[in-house]
Design a protein around this motif. Structure first.
Motif, mmCIF file in Angstrom:
data_model
loop_
_atom_site.group_PDB
_atom_site.id
_atom_site.type_symbol
_atom_site.label_atom_id
_atom_site.label_comp_id
_atom_site.label_asym_id
_atom_site.label_seq_id
_atom_site.Cartn_x
_atom_site.Cartn_y
_atom_site.Cartn_z
ATOM 1 N N ASN A 1 -4.797 -64.674 55.258
ATOM 2 C CA ASN A 1 -4.076 -64.179 54.084
ATOM 3 C C ASN A 1 -3.228 -65.302 53.491
ATOM 4 O OD1 ASN A 1 -4.898 -61.385 54.556
ATOM 5 N ND2 ASN A 1 -3.460 -61.407 56.264
ATOM 6 N N TRP B 1 -1.028 -61.008 45.616
ATOM 7 C CA TRP B 1 -0.729 -59.722 46.255
ATOM 8 C C TRP B 1 0.172 -58.841 45.388
ATOM 9 C CZ3 TRP B 1 1.185 -62.876 51.047
ATOM 10 C CH2 TRP B 1 0.093 -63.542 51.619
ATOM 11 N N ARG C 1 -4.118 -53.187 50.140
ATOM 12 C CA ARG C 1 -3.427 -53.793 49.008
ATOM 13 C C ARG C 1 -2.269 -52.885 48.604
ATOM 14 N NH1 ARG C 1 -8.409 -53.076 44.834
ATOM 15 N NH2 ARG C 1 -8.336 -50.812 44.594
ATOM 16 N N LEU D 1 -5.165 -57.771 51.458
ATOM 17 C CA LEU D 1 -4.656 -58.437 52.642
ATOM 18 C C LEU D 1 -5.460 -57.952 53.839
ATOM 19 C CD1 LEU D 1 -0.955 -57.904 51.750
ATOM 20 C CD2 LEU D 1 -1.764 -60.127 52.523
#
Length: 351
Positions: A238, A255, A310, A320
């Motif tokens: 990530n 994100w 997410r 993620l």
């Protein structure tokens, strides 16, 4: 044996520019295929000649472009193990090992040393077999015995497990760990497998596009990789572009999140990462970096579950990856509503 390397070599479309020092330790070279790991070892061994720079072993130059020094490979006292065993097919296992004992005039000493090495490698009874009669793991053991027979000061292993299946890889890795621990000289271990490097090596040098982008203690590097390439190559799944919002907060663009940095300065941050096992599912919504989430996909791995998640209501946000043990996941009656990215677990990357 200490090593000091500062070399440059240019090919069409690629430039190797490596500088590092190594003492009596096991240094892992971690990087993607084509990053320059193997080429660095070949330069040290004398197989490839750098365009410029120096290679110094215990204060003695093996290569110096300014002084026109280029010691032949056979006189460098380095042992280089290729990705494949590279045994002579017309020689028995014993003959393959004996051919590396040119510095031992005493025949009885040579034969005793060969017997000792075959015992250490678990090759007793295989001395008279030809390479084609040996398994892949046995061939690699013979190749390593041949290198140790030459009594090198520097041991260089170039992805020695790449041609083996998972069981043989693990078996040979355990044997190699013992050998490297007893070797006492400088060992350089090339791999693109993070786990192998962390299990076998004391120090890690991360190589990307021909240069060292990180170099240091393996645990320090894992906990604070500092650069995008080092973070990626140490296994972080990530990573998002990021920038400062305030002195202690950053915006993670991929994100769609604003994150607290846990007291760490945010001024030079260009990316942020978090390891998949550090993301926390929670029912509490008052924790720092806590967000309501939606699960996009759930995958069952061999011994764990992988959740692709997410931020809820943010369809543009990238997912993620969250990982947890199979036991922990299966103990949940329902998934918690929130997810937390603990501030102390964020990896702040400035390049």
């Amino acid at each position: 044996m200490s090593l000091e390397i500062d070399i440059k070599k240019t090919w069409p479309g690629f430039r190797l520019d490596v500088r590092f020092k190594a003492e009596r330790e096991i240094v892992g070279f971690l990087g993607a295929s084509g990053s320059g790991k193997s080429m660095t070892l070949k330069c040290i061994a004398g197989i490839v000649r750098p365009d410029e720079g120096v290679i110094i072993a215990d204060g003695v130059p093996l290569f110096d472009s300014d002084k026109k020094i280029n010691v032949p490979p056979r006189r460098r006292e380095t042992g280089y193990m290729f990705q494949n065993a590279a045994l002579f097919p017309n020689m028995t296992a014993r003959q393959n090992v004996l051919c590396a004992a040119k510095g031992m005039p005493d025949r009885s000493r040579k034969l005793n040393r060969v017997k000792e090495l075959f015992s250490i490698m678990g090759l007793d009874g295989l001395q008279d077999r030809y390479p084609a009669e040996l398994s892949g793991g046995q061939q690699q053991r013979v190749a390593l015995a041949r290198i140790l027979m030459s009594e090198p000061n520097v041991l260089m292993l170039d992805e020695p497990f790449s041609a083996l299946d998972s069981y043989l890889r693990w078996q040979l890795e355990q044997e190699l760990a013992v050998i490297l621990g007893e070797f006492g000289g400088t060992s350089l271990f090339v791999s693109h497998n993070r786990d192998e490097v962390y299990r076998l090596c004391h120090r890690v040098a991360v190589v990307s596009r021909g240069t060292l982008v990180a170099d240091g203690d393996k645990w320090e590097l894992f906990n604070d990789p500092r650069s995008y390439d080092a973070c990626l190559l140490t296994g972080c799944k990530n990573i998002s572009p990021a920038g400062p919002v305030s002195d202690r907060t950053i915006a993670a663009g991929d994100w769609d999140m604003t994150l607290e940095c846990g007291g760490k300065p945010a001024g030079d941050v260009k990316y942020v990462g978090i390891r998949a096992h550090d993301i926390v599912l929670t029912d509490a919504c008052d924790l720092p970096n806590c967000f309501e989430f939606e699960a996009v996909s759930t995958l069952r791995d061999t011994f764990s579950y992988i959740l692709l998640i997410r931020k809820a209501g943010s369809n543009a946000a990238k997912t993620l990856r969250l990982e947890m043990s199979r036991e922990k996941y299966e103990s949940l009656k329902t998934l918690p509503r929130y997810v937390q990215l603990p501030p102390e677990k964020l990896l702040l990357l400035d390049k």
